[in-house]
Scaffold this active site. Structure first.
Site, PDB file in Angstrom:
ATOM      1  N   GLY A  54      -6.579   1.576 -18.971  1.00  0.00           N
ATOM      2  CA  GLY A  54      -7.651   1.794 -17.994  1.00  0.00           C
ATOM      3  C   GLY A  54      -8.391   0.557 -17.532  1.00  0.00           C
ATOM      4  O   GLY A  54      -9.548   0.650 -17.114  1.00  0.00           O
ATOM      5  N   SER A  55      -7.731  -0.608 -17.538  1.00  0.00           N
ATOM      6  CA  SER A  55      -8.462  -1.800 -17.097  1.00  0.00           C
ATOM      7  C   SER A  55      -8.692  -1.775 -15.579  1.00  0.00           C
ATOM      8  O   SER A  55      -9.712  -2.261 -15.094  1.00  0.00           O
ATOM      9  CB  SER A  55      -7.753  -3.084 -17.521  1.00  0.00           C
ATOM     10  OG  SER A  55      -6.576  -3.280 -16.781  1.00  0.00           O
ATOM     11  N   ASN A  56      -7.757  -1.187 -14.832  1.00  0.00           N
ATOM     12  CA  ASN A  56      -8.003  -1.050 -13.389  1.00  0.00           C
ATOM     13  C   ASN A  56      -9.143  -0.068 -13.124  1.00  0.00           C
ATOM     14  O   ASN A  56      -9.966  -0.281 -12.235  1.00  0.00           O
ATOM     15  CB  ASN A  56      -6.726  -0.620 -12.658  1.00  0.00           C
ATOM     16  CG  ASN A  56      -5.837  -1.806 -12.334  1.00  0.00           C
ATOM     17  OD1 ASN A  56      -6.155  -2.613 -11.460  1.00  0.00           O
ATOM     18  ND2 ASN A  56      -4.749  -1.952 -13.069  1.00  0.00           N
ATOM     19  N   ASP A 115       7.053   4.249  -6.205  1.00  0.00           N
ATOM     20  CA  ASP A 115       6.496   3.001  -5.653  1.00  0.00           C
ATOM     21  C   ASP A 115       7.032   2.695  -4.252  1.00  0.00           C
ATOM     22  O   ASP A 115       7.268   1.529  -3.906  1.00  0.00           O
ATOM     23  CB  ASP A 115       6.774   1.821  -6.600  1.00  0.00           C
ATOM     24  CG  ASP A 115       6.228   2.072  -8.001  1.00  0.00           C
ATOM     25  OD1 ASP A 115       5.117   2.627  -8.114  1.00  0.00           O
ATOM     26  OD2 ASP A 115       6.909   1.729  -8.987  1.00  0.00           O
ATOM     27  N   HIS A 171       0.611  -1.341  -8.249  1.00  0.00           N
ATOM     28  CA  HIS A 171       1.883  -1.685  -8.892  1.00  0.00           C
ATOM     29  C   HIS A 171       1.932  -3.190  -9.139  1.00  0.00           C
ATOM     30  O   HIS A 171       1.612  -3.974  -8.232  1.00  0.00           O
ATOM     31  CB  HIS A 171       3.047  -1.246  -7.997  1.00  0.00           C
ATOM     32  CG  HIS A 171       4.371  -1.489  -8.642  1.00  0.00           C
ATOM     33  ND1 HIS A 171       4.828  -0.721  -9.697  1.00  0.00           N
ATOM     34  CD2 HIS A 171       5.320  -2.426  -8.419  1.00  0.00           C
ATOM     35  CE1 HIS A 171       6.008  -1.178 -10.077  1.00  0.00           C
ATOM     36  NE2 HIS A 171       6.331  -2.216  -9.323  1.00  0.00           N
ATOM     37  N   MET A 196       1.859   7.122 -14.899  1.00  0.00           N
ATOM     38  CA  MET A 196       3.289   6.813 -14.795  1.00  0.00           C
ATOM     39  C   MET A 196       4.157   8.000 -14.383  1.00  0.00           C
ATOM     40  O   MET A 196       5.350   8.000 -14.665  1.00  0.00           O
ATOM     41  CB  MET A 196       3.781   6.248 -16.136  1.00  0.00           C
ATOM     42  CG  MET A 196       3.012   5.022 -16.589  1.00  0.00           C
ATOM     43  SD  MET A 196       3.037   3.740 -15.320  1.00  0.00           S
ATOM     44  CE  MET A 196       2.141   2.431 -16.126  1.00  0.00           C
ATOM     45  N   ARG A 197       3.568   9.000 -13.746  1.00  0.00           N
ATOM     46  CA  ARG A 197       4.375  10.160 -13.364  1.00  0.00           C
ATOM     47  C   ARG A 197       4.491  10.264 -11.846  1.00  0.00           C
ATOM     48  O   ARG A 197       3.545   9.920 -11.131  1.00  0.00           O
ATOM     49  CB  ARG A 197       3.744  11.446 -13.902  1.00  0.00           C
ATOM     50  CG  ARG A 197       3.862  11.559 -15.404  1.00  0.00           C
ATOM     51  CD  ARG A 197       3.009  12.695 -15.920  1.00  0.00           C
ATOM     52  NE  ARG A 197       2.893  12.596 -17.358  1.00  0.00           N
ATOM     53  CZ  ARG A 197       3.708  13.198 -18.226  1.00  0.00           C
ATOM     54  NH1 ARG A 197       4.675  13.981 -17.793  1.00  0.00           N
ATOM     55  NH2 ARG A 197       3.541  13.032 -19.518  1.00  0.00           N
ATOM     56  N   ILE A 198       5.635  10.761 -11.421  1.00  0.00           N
ATOM     57  CA  ILE A 198       5.873  10.976  -9.991  1.00  0.00           C
ATOM     58  C   ILE A 198       5.128  12.241  -9.580  1.00  0.00           C
ATOM     59  O   ILE A 198       5.182  13.249 -10.289  1.00  0.00           O
ATOM     60  CB  ILE A 198       7.383  11.157  -9.726  1.00  0.00           C
ATOM     61  CG1 ILE A 198       8.138   9.912 -10.164  1.00  0.00           C
ATOM     62  CG2 ILE A 198       7.661  11.461  -8.261  1.00  0.00           C
ATOM     63  CD1 ILE A 198       9.620  10.164 -10.356  1.00  0.00           C
ATOM     64  N   LEU A 199       4.438  12.185  -8.455  1.00  0.00           N
ATOM     65  CA  LEU A 199       3.720  13.377  -7.998  1.00  0.00           C
ATOM     66  C   LEU A 199       4.641  14.201  -7.112  1.00  0.00           C
ATOM     67  O   LEU A 199       5.429  13.668  -6.337  1.00  0.00           O
ATOM     68  CB  LEU A 199       2.454  12.975  -7.242  1.00  0.00           C
ATOM     69  CG  LEU A 199       1.464  12.120  -8.054  1.00  0.00           C
ATOM     70  CD1 LEU A 199       0.244  11.803  -7.207  1.00  0.00           C
ATOM     71  CD2 LEU A 199       1.055  12.819  -9.350  1.00  0.00           C
TER      72      LEU A 199
HETATM   73  C1  GRF Z   1      -1.138  -1.887 -14.372  1.00  0.00           C
HETATM   74  O1  GRF Z   1      -0.351  -3.033 -14.535  1.00  0.00           O
HETATM   75  C2  GRF Z   1      -0.746  -1.148 -13.107  1.00  0.00           C
HETATM   76  O2  GRF Z   1      -0.327  -2.003 -12.086  1.00  0.00           O
HETATM   77  C3  GRF Z   1       0.409  -0.296 -13.557  1.00  0.00           C
HETATM   78  O3  GRF Z   1       0.046   0.115 -14.844  1.00  0.00           O
HETATM   79  C4  GRF Z   1      -0.849  -0.846 -15.432  1.00  0.00           C
HETATM   80  C5  GRF Z   1      -2.068  -0.095 -15.842  1.00  0.00           C
HETATM   81  O4  GRF Z   1      -2.985  -0.907 -16.526  1.00  0.00           O
HETATM   82  N1  GRF Z   1       0.662   0.792 -12.639  1.00  0.00           N
HETATM   83  P1  GRF Z   1      -4.461  -0.389 -16.767  1.00  0.00           P
HETATM   84  O5  GRF Z   1      -4.341   0.961 -17.466  1.00  0.00           O
HETATM   85  O6  GRF Z   1      -5.150  -0.268 -15.452  1.00  0.00           O
HETATM   86  O7  GRF Z   1      -5.085  -1.413 -17.667  1.00  0.00           O
END
Ligand code: GRF
Length: 216
Positions: free
Chosen positions: A15-17, A150, A114, A95-98
């Site tokens: 969850g860093s994003n 993607d 991505h 990580m799942r396709i919708l």
């Molecule tokens: C990121 O590298 C994002 O690009 C990819 O999965 C990773 C998720 O990282 N889709 P975080 O959970 O946001 O730290």
């Protein structure tokens, strides 16, 4: 004052994003609010990050398939987002396709980040794929989500140089920093109503070069 854009975030883990989006909202750089965070993993740190901020956070059972949500589970995801009046869905490490019912409910209103310059290196372990291929420039992409992996229309991309002494991990770390910059930009451009999907292209109103754009 106009209502703030309501975001729903989906994350599998770290969850860093998500955290970067939260931080940009708190500092006023994104004019939005996170309505809810959903994970397909009970132990996702993303859920804890949301709870710490008082954001409704849910684990929703994804079903038995590994790469997509079972139809009845997908329905629950959509219902949860709707219950929170979510207008934009942000996949942040989901990580799942919708599938159809999700895509139809939020057509043109789902984004993903991505860690590669698409269309190169889609799918899992993109940073490692790029490093192994030997590219000298890697990067990150935010795109709208369609039925593919993607493959949806690209909103913003930013390049990241590959250093001679990089490993897949050090490269991934450098790409992640850029991810944390460009996802908030894409969200803010959406919130400002500047993004228009025209076939494969995303037209961005009022901005010349989105890859160099900075949030004020
Ligand atoms: C990121 O590298 C994002 O690009 C990819 O999965 C990773 C998720 O990282 N889709 P975080 O959970 O946001 O730290």
């Amino acid at each position: 004052m106009a209502n703030k854009l309501l975001i729903g975030a989906l994350s599998l883990g770290r969850g860093s994003n998500l955290q970067s989006i939260i931080d940009h909202i708190k500092s006023g750089k994104i004019s939005a609010k996170i309505g809810c965070v959903i994970s397909d993993n009970k132990d996702a740190f993303a859920l804890e990050r949301a709870q710490r901020e008082g954001i409704p956070a849910y684990y929703i059972y994804p079903g038995t398939h590994k790469t997509f949500l079972d139809p009845e589970c997908e329905k629950e995801y959509v219902e949860c987002l709707k219950r929170h009046n979510v207008e934009l869905v942000c996949l942040a490490g989901f990580m799942r396709i919708l599938k159809k019912q999700f895509l139809e409910a939020y057509r043109g209103r789902i984004m993903n980040i991505h860690p590669a310059l698409l269309p190169s290196f889609p799918g899992l372990h993109a940073q490692k794929q790029a490093w192994e291929y030997g590219v000298k420039v890697a990067g990150a992409t935010v795109h709208f989500v369609d039925e593919g992996v993607d493959t949806g229309p690209i909103i913003i991309q930013r390049a990241v140089p590959v250093h001679e002494d990089d490993t897949p991990d050090t490269l991934a770390e450098r790409i992640l920093k850029v991810e944390h910059q460009i996802y908030p930009i894409a969200i803010q451009l959406f919130a400002e109503g500047r993004l228009k999907i025209d076939g494969r292209r995303v037209i961005i109103k009022g901005i010349d070069s989105v890859s160099e754009y900075k949030l004020e």
